[in-house]
Scaffold this motif. Structure first.
Motif, PDB file in Angstrom:
ATOM      1  N   GLU A  54     -23.669   1.442  16.905  1.00  0.00           N
ATOM      2  CA  GLU A  54     -23.236   0.667  15.818  1.00  0.00           C
ATOM      3  C   GLU A  54     -23.985   1.348  14.600  1.00  0.00           C
ATOM      4  O   GLU A  54     -23.413   1.663  13.325  1.00  0.00           O
ATOM      5  CB  GLU A  54     -23.150  -0.583  15.870  1.00  0.00           C
ATOM      6  CG  GLU A  54     -22.623  -1.253  17.016  1.00  0.00           C
ATOM      7  CD  GLU A  54     -21.097  -1.028  16.536  1.00  0.00           C
ATOM      8  OE1 GLU A  54     -20.535  -1.583  15.447  1.00  0.00           O
ATOM      9  OE2 GLU A  54     -20.266  -0.308  17.407  1.00  0.00           O
ATOM     10  N   THR A  55     -25.256   1.680  14.594  1.00  0.00           N
ATOM     11  CA  THR A  55     -26.049   2.081  13.655  1.00  0.00           C
ATOM     12  C   THR A  55     -25.597   3.299  12.915  1.00  0.00           C
ATOM     13  O   THR A  55     -25.305   3.561  11.902  1.00  0.00           O
ATOM     14  CB  THR A  55     -27.473   2.305  14.006  1.00  0.00           C
ATOM     15  OG1 THR A  55     -27.952   0.767  14.471  1.00  0.00           O
ATOM     16  CG2 THR A  55     -28.283   2.806  12.800  1.00  0.00           C
ATOM     17  N   TYR A  58     -22.410   2.918  11.133  1.00  0.00           N
ATOM     18  CA  TYR A  58     -22.374   2.484   9.863  1.00  0.00           C
ATOM     19  C   TYR A  58     -22.890   3.793   8.922  1.00  0.00           C
ATOM     20  O   TYR A  58     -22.531   3.933   7.873  1.00  0.00           O
ATOM     21  CB  TYR A  58     -23.302   1.229   9.780  1.00  0.00           C
ATOM     22  CG  TYR A  58     -22.678   0.386  10.418  1.00  0.00           C
ATOM     23  CD1 TYR A  58     -21.425  -0.100  10.311  1.00  0.00           C
ATOM     24  CD2 TYR A  58     -23.504  -0.772  11.243  1.00  0.00           C
ATOM     25  CE1 TYR A  58     -20.939  -1.507  11.014  1.00  0.00           C
ATOM     26  CE2 TYR A  58     -23.264  -1.776  11.743  1.00  0.00           C
ATOM     27  CZ  TYR A  58     -21.831  -2.155  11.751  1.00  0.00           C
ATOM     28  OH  TYR A  58     -21.145  -3.198  12.292  1.00  0.00           O
ATOM     29  N   ILE A  68     -14.928   0.793   6.978  1.00  0.00           N
ATOM     30  CA  ILE A  68     -15.312  -0.673   8.121  1.00  0.00           C
ATOM     31  C   ILE A  68     -14.544  -1.656   8.021  1.00  0.00           C
ATOM     32  O   ILE A  68     -13.907  -2.199   6.993  1.00  0.00           O
ATOM     33  CB  ILE A  68     -16.786  -0.702   7.853  1.00  0.00           C
ATOM     34  CG1 ILE A  68     -17.072  -1.287   6.380  1.00  0.00           C
ATOM     35  CG2 ILE A  68     -17.929   0.609   8.080  1.00  0.00           C
ATOM     36  CD1 ILE A  68     -18.523  -1.957   6.148  1.00  0.00           C
ATOM     37  N   ASP A  72     -17.746  -6.142   9.441  1.00  0.00           N
ATOM     38  CA  ASP A  72     -18.727  -5.346   9.554  1.00  0.00           C
ATOM     39  C   ASP A  72     -19.444  -5.495   8.250  1.00  0.00           C
ATOM     40  O   ASP A  72     -20.480  -4.592   8.263  1.00  0.00           O
ATOM     41  CB  ASP A  72     -18.303  -3.874   9.986  1.00  0.00           C
ATOM     42  CG  ASP A  72     -18.121  -4.120  11.672  1.00  0.00           C
ATOM     43  OD1 ASP A  72     -18.351  -4.785  12.329  1.00  0.00           O
ATOM     44  OD2 ASP A  72     -17.327  -3.099  11.988  1.00  0.00           O
ATOM     45  N   TYR A  76     -23.291  -3.591   7.970  1.00  0.00           N
ATOM     46  CA  TYR A  76     -23.399  -2.439   7.330  1.00  0.00           C
ATOM     47  C   TYR A  76     -24.349  -2.428   6.009  1.00  0.00           C
ATOM     48  O   TYR A  76     -25.093  -1.392   5.660  1.00  0.00           O
ATOM     49  CB  TYR A  76     -21.899  -2.132   6.906  1.00  0.00           C
ATOM     50  CG  TYR A  76     -21.941  -0.715   5.811  1.00  0.00           C
ATOM     51  CD1 TYR A  76     -21.807   0.458   6.248  1.00  0.00           C
ATOM     52  CD2 TYR A  76     -21.621  -1.136   4.305  1.00  0.00           C
ATOM     53  CE1 TYR A  76     -21.994   1.487   5.332  1.00  0.00           C
ATOM     54  CE2 TYR A  76     -21.732  -0.007   3.632  1.00  0.00           C
ATOM     55  CZ  TYR A  76     -21.810   1.553   4.034  1.00  0.00           C
ATOM     56  OH  TYR A  76     -21.628   2.310   3.197  1.00  0.00           O
ATOM     57  N   TRP A  80     -27.394  -0.037   5.461  1.00  0.00           N
ATOM     58  CA  TRP A  80     -27.261   0.947   4.416  1.00  0.00           C
ATOM     59  C   TRP A  80     -28.152   0.830   3.327  1.00  0.00           C
ATOM     60  O   TRP A  80     -28.839   1.640   2.749  1.00  0.00           O
ATOM     61  CB  TRP A  80     -25.975   1.475   4.327  1.00  0.00           C
ATOM     62  CG  TRP A  80     -25.977   2.249   3.099  1.00  0.00           C
ATOM     63  CD1 TRP A  80     -25.324   2.491   1.940  1.00  0.00           C
ATOM     64  CD2 TRP A  80     -25.973   3.943   3.475  1.00  0.00           C
ATOM     65  NE1 TRP A  80     -25.466   3.659   1.314  1.00  0.00           N
ATOM     66  CE2 TRP A  80     -26.067   4.671   1.992  1.00  0.00           C
ATOM     67  CE3 TRP A  80     -26.694   4.544   4.557  1.00  0.00           C
ATOM     68  CZ2 TRP A  80     -26.033   5.989   2.141  1.00  0.00           C
ATOM     69  CZ3 TRP A  80     -26.881   5.751   4.407  1.00  0.00           C
ATOM     70  CH2 TRP A  80     -26.698   6.400   3.379  1.00  0.00           C
TER      71      TRP A  80
END
Length: 363
Positions: A54-55, A58, A68, A72, A76, A80
């Motif tokens: 998932e990282t 993103y 996205i 999320d 996110y 970020w």
């Protein structure tokens, strides 16, 4: 092989360890891979853990401008906006402190030297605290405190240079002694500020700038630090051979055609600016620039070109994991980063002292 006073032998740059010569590309590739994995894991780990897959998703969406889902958005933003600039800043500062530590140890010919031996950190801390308490430089907004720290670092660097300069140039002993004296002086300035403005905010500000941390990392802080660290690494690697000669002493350097006065002056300016830029965004983080150069030398040998190739990667990896421990060990509270680096650095340094006594002045 060159033998100097006390029977200590030093390997010259023309006599590199064979293992280091053949393993250097593989070592760089291995450390670069470890750094990439460390960055990915550090960005995903925290109070709200995000799986590596998932990282990556993103990060890819942020870099490519992808979309996205509404569910999320929170994760996110954490990845970020909060963690990514923090982890990247840890990479830059770790790499920068390591290479500056290598250069300063060669410049002053002292194995106990680190990026803060010239008093830069104390000046930066005093400048940051003074701006925070007085409200100066408000026109710079959120960058006011960092600007105050950088100006304080420049002020100390100028004072150390003027006080250390003599007819023969900058001598290692005068540089170290003047830097230590300036450090005590500006620490006294910080104490006076806290004494006359005894509020919790000023005290916590002093703690941050004296122990360091990346809690205030933003995307806006990265370009200046990245430029400072990149220039420092490139210039120091080009000066690798000269640093090898400088470490042998001024007389030997002069006989080999190295202008020690000019070289030491250039190193002083370069390392002071780089240290000031790093301290301005992270505070003073101890032991990284002291211990990492010694660990890398055990691995690569003494030649500075090799040391300055491996030290940035090793320092970046160490700093990423130290910062991760600092923000997760007692979550949701965050430990000062200097506590973690000291807890690791002190025992490592003692072990190095006992195993490799010649590095600290002979057996």
């Amino acid at each position: 092989m060159i033998v100097v006073s006390g029977g200590v032998s030093l390997t010259t740059p023309s006599e590199p360890p064979p293992a280091a010569t053949f393993a250097m590309p593989l070592t760089v590739a291995l450390l670069a891979g470890v750094l990439a994995v460390s960055v990915l894991l550090a960005i995903g780990l925290g109070a709200a853990a995000v799986p590596p897959g998932e990282t990556l998703r993103y990060l890819w969406a942020a870099v490519t401008g992808g979309t996205i889902t509404a569910g999320d958005v929170t994760a996110y933003q954490i990845i970020w906006q909060v963690r990514t600039p923090r982890v990247l800043l840890a990479v830059l500062v770790g790499a920068g402190l390591s290479v500056v530590g290598v250069a300063i140890q060669a410049m002053v010919r002292n194995a106990l030297a680190d990026p803060y031996v010239l008093g830069v950190s104390s000046g930066a801390s005093a400048g940051a605290v003074l701006v925070g308490v007085t409200g100066a430089l408000t026109a710079l907004g959120v960058y006011a405190v960092s600007a105050g720290a950088f100006l304080g670092a420049l002020l100390v660097s100028a004072l150390v240079y003027l006080a250390s300069r003599e007819a023969g140039g900058l001598t290692p002993l005068r540089l170290v002694l003047t830097g230590v004296a300036m450090a005590f002086g500006f620490q006294a300035v910080m104490s006076l500020i806290v004494y006359f403005v005894p509020d919790g905010e000023s005290t916590s500000t002093v703690l941050f700038w004296s122990m360091g941390g990346f809690g205030a990392a933003t995307w806006g802080a990265l370009p200046v630090v990245a430029a400072a660290v990149a220039v420092t690494v490139v210039v120091l690697r080009r000066l690798g051979r000269s640093l090898d000669v400088l470490a042998l002493g001024d007389e030997t350097s002069a006989s080999l055609g190295v202008d020690t006065v000019r070289l030491r002056r250039g190193l002083f300016v370069l390392t002071s600016l780089a240290t000031g830029a790093m301290v301005a965004v992270s505070g003073a983080i101890g032991f990284v620039g002291l211990v990492l150069p010694h660990l890398v030398r055990l691995w690569t040998g003494a030649a500075h070109v090799r040391v300055l190739t491996i030290a940035p990667l090793a320092g970046a990896i160490f700093m990423v994991w130290a910062d991760l421990v600092a923000r997760t060990l007692v979550a949701p509270r965050e430990l000062p980063l200097g506590v973690i680096t000291a807890l690791v650095g002190v025992p490592v340094f003692v072990v190095l002292l006992r195993r490799r006594g010649y590095l600290l002045g002979g057996r």
